[in-house]
Structure formats: structure tokens, C-alpha cells
Design a protein around this motif. Structure first.
Motif, PDB file in Angstrom:
ATOM      1  N   LYS A 200       0.840  -1.208   0.000  1.00  0.00           N
ATOM      2  CA  LYS A 200       0.000   0.000   0.000  1.00  0.00           C
ATOM      3  C   LYS A 200       0.872   1.254   0.000  1.00  0.00           C
ATOM      4  O   LYS A 200       0.621   2.198  -0.753  1.00  0.00           O
ATOM      5  CB  LYS A 200      -0.929   0.004   1.208  1.00  0.00           C
ATOM      6  CG  LYS A 200      -1.831   1.210   1.248  1.00  0.00           C
ATOM      7  CD  LYS A 200      -2.731   1.201   2.460  1.00  0.00           C
ATOM      8  CE  LYS A 200      -3.547   2.474   2.488  1.00  0.00           C
ATOM      9  NZ  LYS A 200      -4.304   2.634   3.712  1.00  0.00           N
ATOM     10  N   ALA A 201       1.901   1.261   0.826  1.00  0.00           N
ATOM     11  CA  ALA A 201       2.802   2.419   0.884  1.00  0.00           C
ATOM     12  C   ALA A 201       3.526   2.620  -0.450  1.00  0.00           C
ATOM     13  O   ALA A 201       3.680   3.750  -0.919  1.00  0.00           O
ATOM     14  CB  ALA A 201       3.814   2.248   2.014  1.00  0.00           C
ATOM     15  N   ARG A 202       3.947   1.536  -1.073  1.00  0.00           N
ATOM     16  CA  ARG A 202       4.628   1.638  -2.367  1.00  0.00           C
ATOM     17  C   ARG A 202       3.677   2.109  -3.458  1.00  0.00           C
ATOM     18  O   ARG A 202       4.055   2.896  -4.328  1.00  0.00           O
ATOM     19  CB  ARG A 202       5.247   0.297  -2.749  1.00  0.00           C
ATOM     20  CG  ARG A 202       6.483  -0.047  -1.910  1.00  0.00           C
ATOM     21  CD  ARG A 202       7.090  -1.374  -2.290  1.00  0.00           C
ATOM     22  NE  ARG A 202       7.557  -1.376  -3.684  1.00  0.00           N
ATOM     23  CZ  ARG A 202       7.807  -2.475  -4.369  1.00  0.00           C
ATOM     24  NH1 ARG A 202       7.641  -3.664  -3.819  1.00  0.00           N
ATOM     25  NH2 ARG A 202       8.227  -2.399  -5.609  1.00  0.00           N
ATOM     26  N   LEU A 203       2.435   1.643  -3.410  1.00  0.00           N
ATOM     27  CA  LEU A 203       1.451   2.044  -4.416  1.00  0.00           C
ATOM     28  C   LEU A 203       1.163   3.542  -4.350  1.00  0.00           C
ATOM     29  O   LEU A 203       0.899   4.173  -5.379  1.00  0.00           O
ATOM     30  CB  LEU A 203       0.158   1.251  -4.269  1.00  0.00           C
ATOM     31  CG  LEU A 203       0.223  -0.207  -4.701  1.00  0.00           C
ATOM     32  CD1 LEU A 203      -1.066  -0.922  -4.353  1.00  0.00           C
ATOM     33  CD2 LEU A 203       0.527  -0.318  -6.186  1.00  0.00           C
ATOM     34  N   GLU A 204       1.201   4.095  -3.157  1.00  0.00           N
ATOM     35  CA  GLU A 204       0.955   5.527  -3.003  1.00  0.00           C
ATOM     36  C   GLU A 204       2.051   6.356  -3.669  1.00  0.00           C
ATOM     37  O   GLU A 204       1.832   7.508  -4.024  1.00  0.00           O
ATOM     38  CB  GLU A 204       0.835   5.895  -1.528  1.00  0.00           C
ATOM     39  CG  GLU A 204      -0.436   5.370  -0.886  1.00  0.00           C
ATOM     40  CD  GLU A 204      -0.473   5.548   0.619  1.00  0.00           C
ATOM     41  OE1 GLU A 204       0.514   6.034   1.207  1.00  0.00           O
ATOM     42  OE2 GLU A 204      -1.508   5.193   1.219  1.00  0.00           O
ATOM     43  N   ARG A 205       3.217   5.762  -3.855  1.00  0.00           N
ATOM     44  CA  ARG A 205       4.341   6.485  -4.461  1.00  0.00           C
ATOM     45  C   ARG A 205       4.519   6.176  -5.945  1.00  0.00           C
ATOM     46  O   ARG A 205       5.382   6.761  -6.598  1.00  0.00           O
ATOM     47  CB  ARG A 205       5.636   6.146  -3.726  1.00  0.00           C
ATOM     48  CG  ARG A 205       5.669   6.624  -2.284  1.00  0.00           C
ATOM     49  CD  ARG A 205       7.037   6.398  -1.655  1.00  0.00           C
ATOM     50  NE  ARG A 205       7.552   5.039  -1.760  1.00  0.00           N
ATOM     51  CZ  ARG A 205       7.391   4.084  -0.849  1.00  0.00           C
ATOM     52  NH1 ARG A 205       6.734   4.332   0.267  1.00  0.00           N
ATOM     53  NH2 ARG A 205       7.915   2.876  -1.021  1.00  0.00           N
TER      54      ARG A 205
ATOM     55  N   SER B 167       4.328   6.400  -9.680  1.00  0.00           N
ATOM     56  CA  SER B 167       4.001   7.309 -10.768  1.00  0.00           C
ATOM     57  C   SER B 167       4.950   6.987 -11.907  1.00  0.00           C
ATOM     58  O   SER B 167       5.985   6.360 -11.704  1.00  0.00           O
ATOM     59  CB  SER B 167       4.121   8.774 -10.347  1.00  0.00           C
ATOM     60  OG  SER B 167       5.468   9.122 -10.141  1.00  0.00           O
TER      61      SER B 167
ATOM     62  N   GLY C 294      -0.366   8.675 -12.426  1.00  0.00           N
ATOM     63  CA  GLY C 294      -0.343   7.944 -11.162  1.00  0.00           C
ATOM     64  C   GLY C 294      -0.628   6.472 -11.361  1.00  0.00           C
ATOM     65  O   GLY C 294      -0.676   5.970 -12.498  1.00  0.00           O
ATOM     66  N   THR C 295      -0.840   5.767 -10.268  1.00  0.00           N
ATOM     67  CA  THR C 295      -1.069   4.324 -10.289  1.00  0.00           C
ATOM     68  C   THR C 295      -2.204   3.932 -11.212  1.00  0.00           C
ATOM     69  O   THR C 295      -2.122   2.953 -11.943  1.00  0.00           O
ATOM     70  CB  THR C 295      -1.383   3.821  -8.864  1.00  0.00           C
ATOM     71  OG1 THR C 295      -0.355   4.254  -8.002  1.00  0.00           O
ATOM     72  CG2 THR C 295      -1.480   2.314  -8.821  1.00  0.00           C
ATOM     73  N   SER C 296      -3.276   4.702 -11.202  1.00  0.00           N
ATOM     74  CA  SER C 296      -4.444   4.369 -12.020  1.00  0.00           C
ATOM     75  C   SER C 296      -4.274   4.777 -13.472  1.00  0.00           C
ATOM     76  O   SER C 296      -5.132   4.487 -14.302  1.00  0.00           O
ATOM     77  CB  SER C 296      -5.680   5.055 -11.450  1.00  0.00           C
ATOM     78  OG  SER C 296      -5.567   6.466 -11.616  1.00  0.00           O
TER      79      SER C 296
ATOM     80  N   GLN D 207      -1.284  13.304 -13.891  1.00  0.00           N
ATOM     81  CA  GLN D 207      -0.899  14.099 -12.729  1.00  0.00           C
ATOM     82  C   GLN D 207      -0.200  15.386 -13.135  1.00  0.00           C
ATOM     83  O   GLN D 207      -0.309  16.396 -12.474  1.00  0.00           O
ATOM     84  CB  GLN D 207       0.042  13.307 -11.818  1.00  0.00           C
ATOM     85  CG  GLN D 207      -0.606  12.150 -11.117  1.00  0.00           C
ATOM     86  CD  GLN D 207       0.374  11.417 -10.220  1.00  0.00           C
ATOM     87  OE1 GLN D 207       1.578  11.364 -10.472  1.00  0.00           O
ATOM     88  NE2 GLN D 207      -0.150  10.829  -9.167  1.00  0.00           N
TER      89      GLN D 207
ATOM     90  N   LEU E 218       2.653  -1.229 -11.015  1.00  0.00           N
ATOM     91  CA  LEU E 218       1.570  -1.730 -10.170  1.00  0.00           C
ATOM     92  C   LEU E 218       1.629  -3.250 -10.045  1.00  0.00           C
ATOM     93  O   LEU E 218       1.558  -3.789  -8.933  1.00  0.00           O
ATOM     94  CB  LEU E 218       0.218  -1.304 -10.746  1.00  0.00           C
ATOM     95  CG  LEU E 218      -1.024  -1.871 -10.080  1.00  0.00           C
ATOM     96  CD1 LEU E 218      -1.139  -1.407  -8.637  1.00  0.00           C
ATOM     97  CD2 LEU E 218      -2.262  -1.496 -10.859  1.00  0.00           C
TER      98      LEU E 218
END
Length: 130
Positions: A12-17, A19, A34-36, A40, A75
């Protein structure tokens, strides 16, 4: 169970970063997603001023798709240790993030110069009486 929770929190922490950025071959466009895959940041280099709007739009889309592809790869790399690289869950995740069709970039061509107005239709439209 604590190990799974730890790996999930780490993911989760890695996914937040996560890009991804890409720049067009001519440097006219740089895109960050970003991830999705959501846009950005978008910036234009000096070369963007030389491109017709349609070509610039194509460059933005092609560059964004390349960045989205990179974000999708990041991802799946983050999630593989959590859910298993060959698991049904990973297969499902891959199916939800189809690889975009990334068009090849067209080389920039100098715009065609229009002939002088005097050459159109055999002569000038307006004439001065002498």
C-alpha cells in the motif's frame, strides 16, 4: 497472518508512491501519471511551439499511453509479492489493467510553406491600378 498484513501494508505504501513519466521523442511533451494511469502532470518543451495543434494532441496522447504502460507495470510489480505472481488474483489484476495500444511516434516534419498568393489561381486576387 502477520506476514501477509505486513506485505499488504508495504505494498500500500509503495502504491501511493507509484508514478510514471514519459517524454515524447522530440521533447515536446512530458506526461506524468499515477497508479491508475490518471494524468498528474503535463508539461511542454520548447519544441511544442513548433507543432500544429493536431500533432501536439497526438504527442500528448501517445506520451500519456507510454507513461500509463509504465505505471501498470509498476503496479503489477508491487502487487506480485503480495498476491502471488502466478495466482488467480494476479491474473485478474492483469486483466483489469490492459496494456494500452501505444502508437509509434511520428517524426516531426517541417511545415509545408504555402506558395505566395500571386501564384494562386494564376495571379493575385486584388490588383492595383497603375
Amino acid at each position: 497472518m502477520p506476514e501477509i498484513a505486513r506485505r499488504a501494508a508495504e505494498a500500500k505504501a509503495r502504491l501511493e508512491r507509484v508514478s510514471a513519466s514519459a517524454t515524447s521523442a522530440d521533447g515536446a511533451v512530458t506526461v506524468t501519471v499515477g497508479t491508475s494511469g490518471a494524468l498528474q502532470e503535463l508539461s511542454f518543451g520548447p519544441r511544442a511551439d513548433e507543432l500544429p495543434r493536431a500533432r501536439l494532441a497526438q504527442a500528448v496522447l501517445a506520451t500519456a499511453k507510454r507513461a500509463q504502460l509504465d505505471a501498470a507495470r509498476q503496479l503489477t510489480a508491487v502487487m506480485a509479492p503480495v498476491i502471488g505472481a502466478d495466482s488467480d488474483a494476479m491474473q485478474f489484476l492483469r486483466e483489469q489493467i490492459p496494456e494500452p495500444d501505444v502508437p509509434a511516434e511520428e517524426p516531426h516534419r517541417e511545415p509545408r510553406r504555402n506558395p505566395p498568393a500571386d501564384d494562386d489561381f494564376g495571379g493575385p486576387i486584388l490588383r492595383r491600378d497603375r
